[in-house]
Design a protein around this motif. Structure first.
Motif, PDB file in Angstrom:
ATOM      1  N   VAL A   1     -19.227  15.669  -2.332  1.00 11.70           N
ATOM      2  CA  VAL A   1     -20.406  14.813  -2.480  1.00 11.70           C
ATOM      3  C   VAL A   1     -20.053  13.536  -3.236  1.00 11.70           C
ATOM      4  N   ALA A   2     -18.920  13.534  -3.901  1.00  9.37           N
ATOM      5  CA  ALA A   2     -18.616  12.458  -4.844  1.00  9.37           C
ATOM      6  C   ALA A   2     -18.254  11.143  -4.170  1.00  9.37           C
ATOM      7  N   ASP A   3     -17.927  11.179  -2.903  1.00  8.89           N
ATOM      8  CA  ASP A   3     -17.569   9.933  -2.229  1.00  8.89           C
ATOM      9  C   ASP A   3     -18.825   9.206  -1.764  1.00  8.89           C
ATOM     10  N   PRO A   4     -18.904   7.895  -1.987  1.00 10.21           N
ATOM     11  CA  PRO A   4     -20.109   7.152  -1.622  1.00 10.21           C
ATOM     12  C   PRO A   4     -20.435   7.253  -0.142  1.00 10.21           C
TER      13      PRO A   4
ATOM     14  N   SER B   1     -21.798  10.749   0.453  1.00  8.29           N
ATOM     15  CA  SER B   1     -23.116  10.973  -0.136  1.00  8.29           C
ATOM     16  C   SER B   1     -24.186  10.232   0.655  1.00  8.29           C
TER      17      SER B   1
ATOM     18  N   LEU C   1     -27.481  12.054   2.222  1.00  6.69           N
ATOM     19  CA  LEU C   1     -28.843  11.596   1.960  1.00  6.69           C
ATOM     20  C   LEU C   1     -29.569  11.316   3.267  1.00  6.69           C
TER      21      LEU C   1
ATOM     22  N   SER D   1     -22.361   4.258  10.825  1.00  2.23           N
ATOM     23  CA  SER D   1     -22.987   2.971  10.542  1.00  2.23           C
ATOM     24  C   SER D   1     -23.892   3.083   9.319  1.00  2.23           C
ATOM     25  N   LEU D   2     -24.557   4.217   9.152  1.00  2.01           N
ATOM     26  CA  LEU D   2     -25.386   4.417   7.965  1.00  2.01           C
ATOM     27  C   LEU D   2     -24.549   4.362   6.700  1.00  2.01           C
ATOM     28  N   ALA D   3     -23.349   4.905   6.777  1.00  2.00           N
ATOM     29  CA  ALA D   3     -22.510   4.951   5.583  1.00  2.00           C
ATOM     30  C   ALA D   3     -21.724   3.655   5.408  1.00  2.00           C
ATOM     31  N   GLY D   4     -21.732   2.809   6.438  1.00  3.96           N
ATOM     32  CA  GLY D   4     -21.030   1.541   6.317  1.00  3.96           C
ATOM     33  C   GLY D   4     -19.522   1.653   6.440  1.00  3.96           C
TER      34      GLY D   4
ATOM     35  N   VAL E   1     -20.477  22.272   4.182  1.00  6.23           N
ATOM     36  CA  VAL E   1     -21.635  21.529   3.688  1.00  6.23           C
ATOM     37  C   VAL E   1     -22.458  21.044   4.880  1.00  6.23           C
TER      38      VAL E   1
ATOM     39  N   ALA F   1     -16.615  17.405  -5.219  1.00 14.40           N
ATOM     40  CA  ALA F   1     -15.773  16.325  -4.710  1.00 14.40           C
ATOM     41  C   ALA F   1     -16.242  15.880  -3.327  1.00 14.40           C
TER      42      ALA F   1
ATOM     43  N   ILE G   1     -28.539  18.577  -3.344  1.00 12.72           N
ATOM     44  CA  ILE G   1     -28.782  17.139  -3.348  1.00 12.72           C
ATOM     45  C   ILE G   1     -29.978  16.801  -4.232  1.00 12.72           C
TER      46      ILE G   1
END
Lengths: 221, 221
Positions: free
Chosen positions: B14-17, B20, B24, B39-42, B60, B12, B83
DNA sequence: CCGATGGTTCGGTTATCATCGAACCATGAC
DNA sequence: GTCATGGTTCGATGATAACCGAACCATCGG
């Protein structure tokens, strides 16, 4: 904000407790019916059906219809590898506190998808690398084939498939690698056929007979 | 309905955009600040803060406060392995259709967490196993130490830690293993220090100089 | 001391999704 | 044909959690 691979999509499929229970139940490589899985996961048939549809759609499970039954199995060894990669975490959290063998039999030998894991699996993999049964690229050497043939695993006996002949799979309890791929599957099959070991019912435990363990260790040298 | 390990909890995370994307971005092993990650994740700082708290709580990520900055990095190589296990899926789905080298440079050499991956990383690992630099249990042999010393990786140079000295990490593009663990990290560090290679900015690509690649291949023999 | 910047906490809104009841379709047994 | 069983579809409900605005705390530079 680079859009990387869609990690989250697959992770979300595993993130639900009902679905993760189903996946864990399938880790022994068997194919189970929808109702079996629903009761294992503790949900009704309707919910299970919805979950299973999502897993198949996401190519995490494969479905095979037989009569009025639908059998579900893991879509491949990479799914098993993913699940074991997740299990590493839970053992991590517990290890520093209580390294105790919560399930000694499970740590010694168990089925991982369709091959042998645990101490015995790791021993086999280590020996195979050490003694040159496998090349650097994990291909089986001539020497390896003569060894594997001794228990009835021959090149001809392997089904044609694009699945890798041999793979290394990270072991959850041992934190080391064990033998996976088609060779791994074939070897485990032979262990059962030779009655060196049998699978305990309703469990992933692989129970060696005393004689079987002796001959296994003798075989790997 | 056996309660297995809590796979779902980690999945769970990792499941969120948004989360994740952060993971990455951290795959190259660097430590990034909360705002960089937001900012990378928006997402805004607030949401990022919430996400990061969850990831740290779930072990994690690791957090390190420096002044008024908070740096986040992956909690260990097992996170990177997870990952990559997830990335196998997305590459799987695409591979049969277009095996094309979508990112040739990335396939040739890249950073995986803190060590070298891609063709070059696999070549190093294979050679190390083949030539006996590593024992079966992946411990470094005397022969191995003399080889690693040649580029400045000595036992003394490795920090004391309970992290495994050497590990094998399954490679996403190659589907083979490459050298991980502290030895893997130390080796990559030396490649940069010797100017045999450098990391391209804002990318996981490791770019070898022509001279550097020549000497690297000469070193591994 | 004062801004400026990096991060967190709080509250409220919104959307997604797991869940189940009920009805429905399909297969197999008789 | 009828009945039972395995599975799916549909709709409604409820809980979770991601998201942002706004206010707040902490550190650094002057």
């Amino acid at each position: 904000m680079t859009e990387g691979p869609d990690i989250a999509r697959i992770a979300a499929l595993v993130a639900d407790p009902a679905r993760s229970s189903m996946l864990l139940a399938l880790m022994d490589g068997r194919a189970l019916t929808a109702t079996e899985l629903s009761s294992l996961a503790g949900v009704t048939k309707q919910t299970a059906s919805s979950h299973l549809a999502k897993l198949v759609d996401g190519e995490v499970l494969q479905m095979e219809a037989q009569g009025r039954h639908r059998y579900f199995r893991l879509a491949g060894a990479h799914v098993a590898a993913l699940i074991e990669a997740l299990m590493v975490f839970t053992s991590d959290a517990a290890a520093p506190v209580r390294t105790g063998p919560r399930e000694p039999a499970l740590r010694k030998a168990r089925v991982c998808y369709d091959h042998l894991a645990g101490e015995m699996g790791v021993a086999l993999y280590d020996r195979a690398r050490d003694a040159g049964w496998l090349a650097d690229d994990l291909g089986v050497t001539d020497k390896g084939w003569s060894k594997f043939s001794a228990i009835g695993v021959t090149p001809d006996s392997l089904p044609r498939s694009n699945r890798p002949q041999c793979r290394a799979c990270l072991d959850w309890s041992q934190r080391r690698h064990h033998l996976a791929g088609m060779i791994g599957k074939a070897t485990l099959d032979r262990l059962f056929a030779l009655s060196w070991a049998r699978r305990l019912p309703a469990s992933r435990v692989v129970a060696f007979t005393p004689e079987g363990e002796r001959r296994f260790r003798e075989w790997i040298g």
